[in-house]
Scaffold this motif. Structure first.
Motif, PDB file in Angstrom:
ATOM      1  N   LEU A   1       0.869  -0.967  -0.331  1.00  0.00           N
ATOM      2  CA  LEU A   1       0.011  -0.128   0.101  1.00  0.00           C
ATOM      3  C   LEU A   1       0.891   1.375   0.122  1.00  0.00           C
ATOM      4  CD1 LEU A   1      -2.750   0.946  -0.439  1.00  0.00           C
ATOM      5  CD2 LEU A   1      -2.577   1.102   2.332  1.00  0.00           C
ATOM      6  N   LEU A   2       2.143   1.555   0.499  1.00  0.00           N
ATOM      7  CA  LEU A   2       2.632   2.867   1.303  1.00  0.00           C
ATOM      8  C   LEU A   2       3.599   2.696  -0.362  1.00  0.00           C
ATOM      9  CD1 LEU A   2       4.325   2.516   3.832  1.00  0.00           C
ATOM     10  CD2 LEU A   2       3.218   4.101   3.283  1.00  0.00           C
ATOM     11  N   GLU A   3       3.624   1.533  -1.244  1.00  0.00           N
ATOM     12  CA  GLU A   3       4.583   1.839  -2.770  1.00  0.00           C
ATOM     13  C   GLU A   3       3.346   2.641  -3.628  1.00  0.00           C
ATOM     14  OE1 GLU A   3       5.808  -2.317  -3.568  1.00  0.00           O
ATOM     15  OE2 GLU A   3       7.019  -1.949  -2.428  1.00  0.00           O
ATOM     16  N   GLU A   4       1.785   2.309  -3.745  1.00  0.00           N
ATOM     17  CA  GLU A   4       1.346   2.226  -3.959  1.00  0.00           C
ATOM     18  C   GLU A   4       0.920   4.316  -4.064  1.00  0.00           C
ATOM     19  OE1 GLU A   4      -0.630   1.480  -6.821  1.00  0.00           O
ATOM     20  OE2 GLU A   4       0.053  -0.285  -6.360  1.00  0.00           O
ATOM     21  N   VAL A   5       0.857   4.222  -2.433  1.00  0.00           N
ATOM     22  CA  VAL A   5       0.753   6.073  -2.264  1.00  0.00           C
ATOM     23  C   VAL A   5       2.190   6.510  -3.098  1.00  0.00           C
ATOM     24  CG1 VAL A   5       1.130   7.539  -0.400  1.00  0.00           C
ATOM     25  CG2 VAL A   5      -0.793   5.534  -0.179  1.00  0.00           C
ATOM     26  N   HIS A   6       3.096   6.441  -2.715  1.00  0.00           N
ATOM     27  CA  HIS A   6       4.552   6.766  -3.216  1.00  0.00           C
ATOM     28  C   HIS A   6       4.170   6.914  -4.865  1.00  0.00           C
ATOM     29  CE1 HIS A   6       7.993   7.681  -3.917  1.00  0.00           C
ATOM     30  NE2 HIS A   6       9.173   6.798  -4.624  1.00  0.00           N
ATOM     31  N   SER A   7       4.030   6.158  -5.935  1.00  0.00           N
ATOM     32  CA  SER A   7       3.778   6.338  -6.885  1.00  0.00           C
ATOM     33  C   SER A   7       2.984   6.922  -7.332  1.00  0.00           C
ATOM     34  CB  SER A   7       3.736   5.017  -7.736  1.00  0.00           C
ATOM     35  OG  SER A   7       2.624   4.529  -7.061  1.00  0.00           O
ATOM     36  N   MET A   8       1.254   6.891  -6.821  1.00  0.00           N
ATOM     37  CA  MET A   8       0.691   8.463  -6.854  1.00  0.00           C
ATOM     38  C   MET A   8       1.023   9.756  -6.046  1.00  0.00           C
ATOM     39  SD  MET A   8      -2.808   6.767  -6.298  1.00  0.00           S
ATOM     40  CE  MET A   8      -3.968   7.843  -6.413  1.00  0.00           C
ATOM     41  N   THR A   9       1.567   9.625  -5.664  1.00  0.00           N
ATOM     42  CA  THR A   9       2.510  10.929  -4.415  1.00  0.00           C
ATOM     43  C   THR A   9       3.881  11.717  -5.891  1.00  0.00           C
ATOM     44  OG1 THR A   9       2.386  10.452  -2.786  1.00  0.00           O
ATOM     45  CG2 THR A   9       3.689  12.144  -2.798  1.00  0.00           C
ATOM     46  N   ILE A  10       4.552  10.690  -5.972  1.00  0.00           N
ATOM     47  CA  ILE A  10       5.371  10.944  -7.495  1.00  0.00           C
ATOM     48  C   ILE A  10       4.339  12.062  -9.052  1.00  0.00           C
ATOM     49  CG2 ILE A  10       7.058  10.640  -9.366  1.00  0.00           C
ATOM     50  CD1 ILE A  10       8.019   8.690  -6.951  1.00  0.00           C
ATOM     51  N   ALA A  11       3.386  10.772  -9.160  1.00  0.00           N
ATOM     52  CA  ALA A  11       2.448  11.177 -10.353  1.00  0.00           C
ATOM     53  C   ALA A  11       2.165  12.335  -9.321  1.00  0.00           C
ATOM     54  CB  ALA A  11       2.028  10.440 -10.041  1.00  0.00           C
ATOM     55  N   TYR A  12       1.395  13.040  -8.679  1.00  0.00           N
ATOM     56  CA  TYR A  12       0.610  14.644  -8.039  1.00  0.00           C
ATOM     57  C   TYR A  12       1.641  15.278  -8.317  1.00  0.00           C
ATOM     58  CZ  TYR A  12      -1.844  17.663  -5.326  1.00  0.00           C
ATOM     59  OH  TYR A  12      -2.904  18.354  -5.383  1.00  0.00           O
ATOM     60  N   ARG A  13       2.602  14.667  -7.602  1.00  0.00           N
ATOM     61  CA  ARG A  13       4.022  16.321  -7.688  1.00  0.00           C
ATOM     62  C   ARG A  13       4.215  16.528  -9.409  1.00  0.00           C
ATOM     63  NH1 ARG A  13       7.926  14.497  -2.757  1.00  0.00           N
ATOM     64  NH2 ARG A  13       6.692  14.931  -1.031  1.00  0.00           N
ATOM     65  N   LEU A  14       4.005  15.815 -10.492  1.00  0.00           N
ATOM     66  CA  LEU A  14       5.108  15.838 -11.851  1.00  0.00           C
ATOM     67  C   LEU A  14       3.903  16.549 -12.277  1.00  0.00           C
ATOM     68  CD1 LEU A  14       6.887  12.124 -13.157  1.00  0.00           C
ATOM     69  CD2 LEU A  14       7.759  14.717 -12.159  1.00  0.00           C
ATOM     70  N   ARG A  15       2.356  16.333 -12.289  1.00  0.00           N
ATOM     71  CA  ARG A  15       1.250  16.800 -12.564  1.00  0.00           C
ATOM     72  C   ARG A  15       1.438  18.381 -11.939  1.00  0.00           C
ATOM     73  NH1 ARG A  15      -2.217  11.882 -13.743  1.00  0.00           N
ATOM     74  NH2 ARG A  15      -0.862  10.543 -15.412  1.00  0.00           N
ATOM     75  N   SER A  16       1.312  19.062 -10.792  1.00  0.00           N
ATOM     76  CA  SER A  16       0.847  20.147 -10.237  1.00  0.00           C
ATOM     77  C   SER A  16       2.058  21.196 -10.559  1.00  0.00           C
ATOM     78  CB  SER A  16       1.015  19.592  -9.001  1.00  0.00           C
ATOM     79  OG  SER A  16       1.860  19.039  -7.889  1.00  0.00           O
ATOM     80  N   GLY A  17       2.922  21.146 -10.977  1.00  0.00           N
ATOM     81  CA  GLY A  17       3.999  21.988 -11.457  1.00  0.00           C
ATOM     82  C   GLY A  17       4.886  21.925 -10.397  1.00  0.00           C
ATOM     83  N   ALA A  18       4.845  23.374  -9.118  1.00  0.00           N
ATOM     84  CA  ALA A  18       5.692  23.831  -8.518  1.00  0.00           C
ATOM     85  C   ALA A  18       5.266  23.187  -6.672  1.00  0.00           C
ATOM     86  CB  ALA A  18       5.393  25.161  -8.035  1.00  0.00           C
ATOM     87  N   LYS A  19       3.912  22.854  -7.020  1.00  0.00           N
ATOM     88  CA  LYS A  19       3.614  22.400  -5.345  1.00  0.00           C
ATOM     89  C   LYS A  19       3.961  21.114  -5.353  1.00  0.00           C
ATOM     90  CE  LYS A  19      -1.466  24.534  -6.193  1.00  0.00           C
ATOM     91  NZ  LYS A  19      -2.749  24.033  -6.884  1.00  0.00           N
TER      92      LYS A  19
END
Length: 259
Positions: A169-187
């Motif tokens: 589950l933590l690995e899934e959260v980690h991959s989604m967090t990376i994807a979110y940061r890449l798509r949100s720009g500076a956030k």
């Protein structure tokens, strides 16, 4: 947002430590499991004011860590996770039991403070012994011994799935967090307005990942009643190690009962 990747790596550290080649690692898993269980039961059996009588039991975690070459700082950081729960369980004793138990250098120590210290020492000894067991015994061998001891299969299954699936589950959260940061720009932090969809996606991906993990386990022959064969034989050295831990622990307990 905390570094999920670091949390995943920390979760795998103890499992990686179990692949060591020290004398403790080479002991039979049943020896280490029974030693830890008996030690924990003996420690828990002490009374709420038996801090001084518990002090000699510090020999077990320190000797285990020294012989197994385990990093003390790493295990201590895991023990500190349980500290707030124990503090919450015993902090009110300080205010309720104000009668003086004894004094040290003119400083009065109340029964409440003594009971709190005893609770914290019990927590330290029990958690340390459990961590030393996990850090020196591969997880599959540990669960196999639980099955041989006829522990209810439901408890073994929950133990297995919880230990394994937290990392997934933590690995899934980690991959989604990376994807979110890449798509949100500076956030760098998760926006609260996206929290609902983020958690929902984690839930859906978690269900999908769980089905695939379960299918892979079934393909490899996983069964609740199947006991995998152990690669080690119970030798005379294993019996000596079991006696070396259990006999002093039980003798100290019997001596304190008579005092």
């Amino acid at each position: 947002m905390p570094d999920i990747g670091a949390r995943v790596r920390e979760l795998r550290v103890l499992e990686n430590l179990s692949a060591g080649h020290t004398a403790i690692h080479r002991l039979h898993p049943l020896t280490k499991l029974l030693s830890a269980l008996i030690f924990i039961v003996v420690v828990v059996s002490f009374g709420r004011y038996d801090f001084a009588r518990l002090a000699p039991y510090l020999f077990y975690p320190f000797i285990m860590m020294a012989l197994a070459e385990l990093p003390y700082k790493l295990l201590l950081s895991r023990v500190l996770i349980a500290l707030p729960f124990c503090m919450f369980a015993g902090i009110f004793n300080v205010f309720i039991e104000r009668a003086e138990a004894f004094s040290i250098g003119g400083i009065a120590i109340s029964f409440g403070m003594l009971s709190l210290a005893t609770i914290l020492l019990k927590m330290y000894l029990c958690v340390m012994s459990a961590l030393a067991l996990i850090a020196t015994t591969p997880f599959t061998e540990l669960t196999a011994q639980l099955r041989r001891l006829r522990v209810p299969m439901v408890f073994v299954m929950v133990f297995e799935m919880t230990f394994r699936y937290i990392g997934v589950l933590l690995e899934e959260v980690h991959s989604m967090t990376i994807a979110y940061r890449l798509r949100s720009g500076a956030k760098k932090a998760l926006d609260m307005r996206h929290m609902g969809s983020f958690v929902g996606q984690i839930l859906l991906r978690g269900f999908d990942r769980a089905e695939r993990v379960h299918a892979a386990m079934r393909c490899r022959g996983y069964s609740l009643t199947h006991i995998p064969p152990t690669r080690k034989r119970f030798m005379a050295t294993d019996m000596l190690a079991l006696v070396a831990v259990c006999v002093p622990a039980l003798l100290l307990r019997l001596i304190t009962i008579k005092i």
